[in-house]
Write an enzyme that holds these catalytic residues in place. Structure first.
Site, PDB file in Angstrom:
ATOM      1  N   HIS A  49       0.885  -1.154   0.000  1.00  0.00           N
ATOM      2  CA  HIS A  49       0.000   0.000   0.000  1.00  0.00           C
ATOM      3  C   HIS A  49       0.930   1.213   0.000  1.00  0.00           C
ATOM      4  CE1 HIS A  49      -2.684  -3.066   1.977  1.00  0.00           C
ATOM      5  NE2 HIS A  49      -3.377  -2.688   0.921  1.00  0.00           N
ATOM      6  N   ASP A  52       2.354   1.739   3.314  1.00  0.00           N
ATOM      7  CA  ASP A  52       3.289   0.702   3.795  1.00  0.00           C
ATOM      8  C   ASP A  52       4.704   1.166   3.494  1.00  0.00           C
ATOM      9  OD1 ASP A  52       1.394  -1.269   4.592  1.00  0.00           O
ATOM     10  OD2 ASP A  52       1.211  -2.005   2.529  1.00  0.00           O
ATOM     11  N   GLU A 210      -8.661 -11.947  -6.778  1.00  0.00           N
ATOM     12  CA  GLU A 210      -8.438 -12.647  -5.509  1.00  0.00           C
ATOM     13  C   GLU A 210      -9.463 -13.769  -5.368  1.00  0.00           C
ATOM     14  OE1 GLU A 210      -7.449 -10.570  -1.922  1.00  0.00           O
ATOM     15  OE2 GLU A 210      -8.657 -11.935  -0.698  1.00  0.00           O
ATOM     16  N   ASP A 248     -14.279 -12.235   4.600  1.00  0.00           N
ATOM     17  CA  ASP A 248     -13.125 -12.523   3.739  1.00  0.00           C
ATOM     18  C   ASP A 248     -12.064 -13.222   4.591  1.00  0.00           C
ATOM     19  OD1 ASP A 248     -11.090 -12.441   1.900  1.00  0.00           O
ATOM     20  OD2 ASP A 248     -10.983 -10.256   1.778  1.00  0.00           O
ATOM     21  N   ASP A 250      -9.292 -15.139   3.862  1.00  0.00           N
ATOM     22  CA  ASP A 250      -7.861 -15.148   3.512  1.00  0.00           C
ATOM     23  C   ASP A 250      -7.145 -16.383   4.060  1.00  0.00           C
ATOM     24  OD1 ASP A 250      -8.140 -12.730   2.144  1.00  0.00           O
ATOM     25  OD2 ASP A 250      -7.522 -11.514   3.842  1.00  0.00           O
ATOM     26  N   ASP A 283      -2.433 -13.618  -0.930  1.00  0.00           N
ATOM     27  CA  ASP A 283      -3.041 -12.691   0.043  1.00  0.00           C
ATOM     28  C   ASP A 283      -3.680 -13.523   1.146  1.00  0.00           C
ATOM     29  OD1 ASP A 283      -3.794 -10.419   1.303  1.00  0.00           O
ATOM     30  OD2 ASP A 283      -5.169  -9.703  -0.245  1.00  0.00           O
TER      31      ASP A 283
HETATM   32  C1  XUL Z   1      -8.813  -6.721   0.894  1.00  0.00           C
HETATM   33  C2  XUL Z   1      -7.633  -7.068   0.099  1.00  0.00           C
HETATM   34  C3  XUL Z   1      -6.521  -6.079   0.153  1.00  0.00           C
HETATM   35  C4  XUL Z   1      -5.954  -5.788  -1.193  1.00  0.00           C
HETATM   36  C5  XUL Z   1      -4.858  -4.776  -1.209  1.00  0.00           C
HETATM   37  O1  XUL Z   1      -9.769  -7.678   0.914  1.00  0.00           O
HETATM   38  O2  XUL Z   1      -7.574  -8.113  -0.503  1.00  0.00           O
HETATM   39  O3  XUL Z   1      -5.516  -6.591   0.969  1.00  0.00           O
HETATM   40  O4  XUL Z   1      -5.439  -6.952  -1.742  1.00  0.00           O
HETATM   41  O5  XUL Z   1      -5.302  -3.524  -0.879  1.00  0.00           O
HETATM   42 MN    MN Z   2      -6.269  -8.934  -1.962  1.00  0.00          MN
END
Ligand code: XUL
Ligand code: MN
Length: 344
Positions: A49, A52, A210, A248, A250, A283
């Protein structure tokens, strides 16, 4: 296991475990240590980001911003790593509470556009031309609070503003249908690429897909990837996993839905993704229950499963596939894939 794939993750993927229901459960890992771990774990690039890399970019002079980014670049290069992309983080700033590019407040929209240009400056200083837009709060908590038509036009203007500022950057939209908003604009890759086609330079706007985001939209991640690959528009992936329709998660890649993970790897293989030079981004988040020392397994396990699935895709018997397809015997194909995955 050998493969030509290059891997990446972001500093947020090594995380102290704080969630909306409780505080951190692990120690913060300093950035320089994350960079070292990135290399040690067999990854090739880090994702960023804007803040970051350069905290509070809007409060920095151009010289301060360049200096701060150059320092990060030196740390990366010291470990032989690249910067994959920079994503403007507009959703944590008080101005961005109700969205940034699509905020009803013109002052906020101006700030968002300006900060996005600073994100481009940071990207160029880190040595990458790729900007990722995860449109976190560009949506609504309450449908009547925004004019959706105007919001889409504003998004388009903001993308054009970035394209105009730097004629070399590429923008990859990372679609997600919800969370933190109730509904987000550009919820799928279809929406993202339709908007890309309307921008002032469609050749410089693509997508990053994603796994979990596609699943939250009720879609098959591998089909979303296929759509983008068919147009040469898959410029990044955020592989992870997701156990059904909830927040979400992850999760580590392949850990909830192995067959779905296999199909994502299969489509990346069929689409020649590795040869495009784009990264396999992971991610993923450590489970909150992990202790400090073991809080890297989500990354190493995801990479390991990805590489194992590349082998699985490459060793699946193409003759059996061709025969089953020719006979339209998809039950036989189903069993053959499942047995192959089970090592039977
Ligand atoms: C949010 C997500 C973020 C983006 C980057 O769900 O996936 O981490 O990948 O801003
Ligand atoms: Mn992401």
């Amino acid at each position: 296991m050998k493969s030509e794939y290059k891997f990446s993750f972001g500093p947020w993927n090594i995380h102290s475990g704080a969630d909306p229901f409780g505080p951190a459960v692990r120690k913060e890992v300093p950035f320089a240590r994350k960079v070292k771990l990135c290399r040690e774990l067999g990854f090739h690039a880090m994702q960023f980001h804007d803040d970051d890399a350069v905290p509070q970019p809007e409060n920095k002079t151009p010289a301060q911003l360049q200096r701060a980014a150059a320092k990060i670049r030196r740390i990366l290069e010291g470990e032989g790593l690249a910067a994959e992309f920079v994503a403007p983080r507009l959703w944590e700033h008080p101005l961005g509470i109700d969205g940034a590019y699509t905020s009803n407040d013109p002052k906020t929209r101006r700030w968002a556009n300006e900060r996005s240009l600073r994100a481009i400056d940071i990207a160029r200083a880190l040595g990458t031309k790729l900007i990722v837009l995860w449109l976190a709060r560009e949506g609504t908590y309450l449908r009547e609070s925004k004019n959706g038509i105007e919001s889409y036009q504003r998004l388009l203007e903001s993308i054009n503003h970035m394209l105009r500022y730097d004629p070399e950057i590429e923008i990859a939209v990372e679609p997600k249908p919800n969370e933190p908003t109730d509904h987000a604009y550009l919820p799928t890759i279809g929406h993202a690429l339709a908007m890309a086609s309307q921008t002032s330079d469609p050749s410089r706007v693509g997508g990053l897909i994603e796994t979990a985001h596609a699943m939250l939209a009720g879609l098959d991640p591998s089909d979303e990837m296929a759509f983008a690959l068919s147009m040469g528009k898959l410029w990044g992936v955020h592989l992870n996993d997701q156990n059904g329709l909830k927040f979400d998660e992850d999760k580590a890649f392949g850990m909830a839905n192995l067959r779905g993970a296999y199909n994502q790897v299969r489509i990346l293989e069929l689409g020649g993704y590795a040869a495009t030079g784009r990264y396999v981004g992971l991610d993923v988040k450590a489970l909150r229950t992990q202790k400090d020392k073991e809080a890297l397994r989500h990354l190493s396990n995801s990479r390991r499963i990805f590489l194992a699935l590349v082998e699985k895709v490459r060793t699946f018997d193409r003759k059996i596939e061709a025969q089953c397809v020719a006979r339209r015997d998809y039950e036989a194909l189903d069993l053959a894939v499942t047995e192959h995955l089970m090592g039977l």
